[in-house]
Scaffold this active site. Structure first.
Site, PDB file in Angstrom:
ATOM      1  N   ILE A  13       9.609 -17.120  -2.829  1.00 47.39           N
ATOM      2  CA  ILE A  13      11.008 -16.917  -2.468  1.00 47.39           C
ATOM      3  C   ILE A  13      11.134 -16.565  -0.990  1.00 47.39           C
ATOM      4  CG2 ILE A  13      11.102 -14.465  -3.079  1.00 47.39           C
ATOM      5  CD1 ILE A  13      13.853 -17.152  -3.548  1.00 47.39           C
ATOM      6  N   ALA A  14      10.121 -15.861  -0.445  1.00 49.79           N
ATOM      7  CA  ALA A  14      10.126 -15.554   0.988  1.00 49.79           C
ATOM      8  C   ALA A  14      10.039 -16.837   1.808  1.00 49.79           C
ATOM      9  CB  ALA A  14       8.972 -14.614   1.328  1.00 49.79           C
ATOM     10  N   SER A  34       2.869  -8.525   5.223  1.00 52.63           N
ATOM     11  CA  SER A  34       2.250  -8.739   3.928  1.00 52.63           C
ATOM     12  C   SER A  34       1.250  -7.618   3.684  1.00 52.63           C
ATOM     13  CB  SER A  34       1.560 -10.110   3.879  1.00 52.63           C
ATOM     14  OG  SER A  34       1.030 -10.352   2.592  1.00 52.63           O
ATOM     15  N   ARG A  35       0.652  -7.632   2.492  1.00 52.77           N
ATOM     16  CA  ARG A  35      -0.344  -6.600   2.195  1.00 52.77           C
ATOM     17  C   ARG A  35      -1.662  -6.868   2.920  1.00 52.77           C
ATOM     18  NH1 ARG A  35       0.065  -6.851  -4.230  1.00 52.77           N
ATOM     19  NH2 ARG A  35       0.309  -9.040  -3.650  1.00 52.77           N
ATOM     20  N   TYR A  56       4.022  -3.068   5.369  1.00 52.72           N
ATOM     21  CA  TYR A  56       5.468  -3.103   5.565  1.00 52.72           C
ATOM     22  C   TYR A  56       5.963  -2.037   6.534  1.00 52.72           C
ATOM     23  CZ  TYR A  56       5.045  -5.814   1.216  1.00 52.72           C
ATOM     24  OH  TYR A  56       4.690  -6.733   0.265  1.00 52.72           O
ATOM     25  N   HIS A  77      11.454  -3.210  -4.845  1.00 52.66           N
ATOM     26  CA  HIS A  77      12.709  -3.453  -4.128  1.00 52.66           C
ATOM     27  C   HIS A  77      13.361  -2.156  -3.666  1.00 52.66           C
ATOM     28  CE1 HIS A  77      13.562  -7.741  -5.883  1.00 52.66           C
ATOM     29  NE2 HIS A  77      12.438  -7.674  -5.198  1.00 52.66           N
ATOM     30  N   LYS A  95      17.248 -10.388  -5.444  1.00 56.66           N
ATOM     31  CA  LYS A  95      17.685  -9.881  -6.748  1.00 56.66           C
ATOM     32  C   LYS A  95      16.461  -9.615  -7.635  1.00 56.66           C
ATOM     33  CE  LYS A  95      16.290 -13.667  -8.556  1.00 56.66           C
ATOM     34  NZ  LYS A  95      15.114 -13.637  -9.473  1.00 56.66           N
ATOM     35  N   ASP A 176      14.463 -11.483 -14.053  1.00 55.56           N
ATOM     36  CA  ASP A 176      14.111 -12.558 -13.136  1.00 55.56           C
ATOM     37  C   ASP A 176      15.249 -13.549 -12.965  1.00 55.56           C
ATOM     38  OD1 ASP A 176      11.695 -13.595 -11.575  1.00 55.56           O
ATOM     39  OD2 ASP A 176      12.371 -15.393 -12.613  1.00 55.56           O
TER      40      ASP A 176
END
Length: 666
Positions: A13-14, A34-35, A56, A77, A95, A176
């Site tokens: 989605i990113a 990112s991680r 982050y 989120h 979302k 989702d």
């Protein structure tokens, strides 16, 4: 304006959003986090993003980033939206806005406090097709809306380890993709009722839970709205569905064949209108912009107002959506492991930090004989919280603002609320930092024997070996007052109560209790809890309730300086903006508080509120705080918004003349 974007997380989605930003007229991608550094670099190379962060926090610390897009898994989120708000970044959060409604409240309050833009990323709400649909409904092209059908489902063909079925990652169909049909149904029902959105009055549901992870593979729901509007909704991550929206009215129907992803890369979206006895009419909505570019531009164009106008998702719209999702999950029996009372996640706040007080709490404090610790002048009612997630968010916020006193009772929620308070205190490890006011022996179980039996159960629920203050919830004049005093002193001597008193007791019985205690070398009442507010209680909300607002009772409290813990200190909503002589929405408010003299008190509270720049409810609460005897008003906010808007009462300093004037004594 040009908005400099940073993206948190590098999933699919990113990538979709990043491609959209590159096609937007307002946005530029300047950072990704990112991680791992490798993932950030790979994403940055793919989208020509100059700054890449492994973590982050580093991105949020970058002063060049104006806004962040949060694309993390669902349970992250809320944490990162709050931290982004604290860093002064504007926020577009994928979302659902959070894992549940309480967390979403914390996100909205963080955005409000730190004055940043916040929008939940329902991209379809920003597309012209949705705006055209709203226009058609408002025009009444199909008459009055009666039924809405909306579905979003696909078959992922993945195993239980995948994020879509992961309990730890907030997987399942409802969160989702079920959030889409819910948001659409609420939008259409609201427009049909003349509003921006509507929340359902009832929610039903059923679903298939994965036998390994317990999350929903697919689910259906029924939403009942005011005005006779109903919605049938469905969602699936392991089941293909016909992903359409069908709206039925008294004069026809409207069909959206591509409601969720209308013209992804620009083009024509069709709305099919069928009026009774007329040929089908296709309304073509042409838009050459990419869907996610429109979403990014919607953020940029509304930064100044901090929210986007409808049909994009406002804060209240998102909160209503999350609450409906919670109710749908409850209907099918889905609670995530991290929402369980003893889950490790429940030991921290929504921002995943230990609970701490703010550096500048506005709370004031007083003393109650025997308690041995300061008692916050405002006391939070523990009688309406739905679950541990909700309770934790509310209690955390109250504590962070300096509140340390909590009022509950044996009968509240049949014991649920004592249990929630006890679990929260245990999770936070703050038993010695809080004041528990517990009550028991409510009518008809109001005897010393009932007191002893109930109190033992209450201590177990509260997970403590003592309460700071114990109140007899009612009096029983058939029991000699000395018997109550003897029973209370037994617990007092054993250290199970630090202080005690009575709720809804008369002056005569209080004096008799204290006289008995003095004559026998025992402890008497340290405090009482009767109704007291600026508005006169016309009728009691419940049988057996007594007010301490009469001239006689006020004079006695002033003379004896007995601390009062007044319930319904804000008259249960009487001082809200919607109160008027023709108000009918809350029959209890009408029955208990409506009178000519109270409406004059309301008028004066509104007048004084303008002078002090606060709400009338703040003036009403300040009135209780400014009595010539010690008061510790009980407040019962249902949301973080209600809690926040109660606190300004602490900043209001009323003169003695204003106190008299408010109560029609001058």
């Amino acid at each position: 304006m040009t908005l400099r974007w940073g993206i948190l997380s590098t999933g699919n989605i990113a990538k979709t959003f990043a491609a959209g930003v590159r096609r937007s007229s307002t946005g530029v991608l300047i950072a990704v986090a990112s991680r791992s550094q490798a993932a950030a670099d790979q994403f940055g190379d793919a989208f020509d993003i100059p700054k890449r962060y492994a973590g982050y926090e580093a991105l949020l610390a970058d002063p060049d980033v104006d806004a962040v897009y949060i694309a993390t898994p669902h349970p992250l989120h809320a944490e990162w939206a709050i931290k982004a708000a604290e860093a002064g970044k504007h926020i577009l959060c994928e979302k659902p806005l959070a894992l549940n409604h309480p967390q979403a409240q914390a996100v909205v309050e963080a955005a409000r406090e730190h004055d940043v833009f916040l929008m939940e990323a329902f991209m379809y709400r920003c597309h012209p097709q949705t705006a055209k649909l709203v226009e058609l409904i408002r025009q009444g092209v199909i008459g009055d809306v009666r039924m809405i059908q909306a579905a979003f489902g696909f078959h992922a063909r993945v195993g239980p380890e995948h994020r879509l079925l992961s309990n730890a990652l907030g997987g399942g169909a409802i969160l989702d993709v079920g959030c889409y049909p819910v948001s659409m149904a609420r939008l259409i029902a609201g427009v049909a009722l003349g509003r921006d959105f509507a929340n359902p009055v009832r929610v039903f549901g059923a679903g298939r839970l994965n036998p390994t992870t317990g999350v929903d593979e697919y689910a259906v729901g029924t939403l009942e709205f005011a005005g006779g509007i109903v919605a049938q909704i469905a969602a699936g991550v392991m089941l293909n569905m016909r992903n359409v929206v069908h709206i039925f009215g008294t004069e026809g129907d409207i069909l959206l064949t591509s409601p969720w992803i209308p013209a992804l890369h620009g083009g024509v979206a069709d709305i099919i209108v069928q009026r009774r006895s007329e040929p089908k009419h296709i309304v073509e909505v042409e838009c050459n912009e990419w869907l996610y570019a429109i979403e990014a531009d919607t953020v940029a164009r509304n930064i100044g107002r901090r929210q986007a106008p409808p049909p994009a998702m406002s804060w209240d719209d998102s909160l209503g959506n999350m609450h409906t999702l919670d109710r749908w999950r409850q209907a099918i029996g889905l609670t995530y492991a991290q929402e369980q009372p003893d889950a490790p996640e429940m030991k921290l706040t929504v921002s995943r930090r230990p609970l701490t007080r703010r550096s500048d709490p506005r709370m004031r404090y007083g003393q109650i004989a025997g308690v041995g610790k300061p008692v916050s002048r405002l006391v939070l009612g523990v009688d309406n919280q739905e679950n541990i997630a909700y309770a934790s968010v509310m209690f955390d916020a109250f504590f962070e603002h300096g509140g340390n006193a909590f009022d509950t009772a044996f009968i509240y929620g049949s014991g649920k609320h004592e249990t929630l308070l006890g679990q929260w205190i245990r999770n936070r490890g703050i038993r010695e930092e809080v004041v528990i006011l517990d009550k028991g022996a409510h009518t008809p179980f109001c005897t010393p024997e009932d007191l002893n039996r109930q109190f033992a159960i209450s201590l177990e629920r509260l997970q403590t070996d003592y309460v700071d203050i114990y109140m007899l919830h009612r009096d029983n004049p058939q029991v000699p007052v000395g018997e109550f005093v003897e029973a209370l002193n037994e617990h007092y001597r054993a250290g199970r109560m630090r202080a005690f008193g009575g709720s809804n007791w008369t002056i005569e019985r209080i004096e008799a209790a204290n006289a008995y205690a003095a004559a026998h070398g025992l402890q008497g009442f340290s405090a009482i809890s009767n109704n007291f507010s600026l508005a006169r209680m016309v009728e009691p909300p419940w049988e057996g309730c007594l007010s301490a607002g009469t001239p006689e009772f006020r004079a006695w409290l002033t003379r004896t300086q007995t601390p009062l813990f007044p319930w319904s200190s804000q008259a249960r909503g009487f001082f809200l903006d919607d109160t008027a002589p023709d108000f009918k929405a809350d029959p209890e408010r009408v029955r208990c508080w409506f009178s000519d003299d109270n409406f004059e008190r309301l008028r004066r509270a509104r007048e004084l509120a303008k002078k002090y720049g606060v709400l009338p409810i703040n003036i009403a609460l300040a009135y209780v705080l400014h009595q010539p005897f010690p008061t510790f008003p009980l407040i019962g906010p249902r949301t973080l918004y209600e809690l926040r808007t109660s606190l300004p009462a602490l900043d209001v300093t009323l003169t003695p003349d204003e106190v008299k004037w408010l109560n029609l004594e001058a």
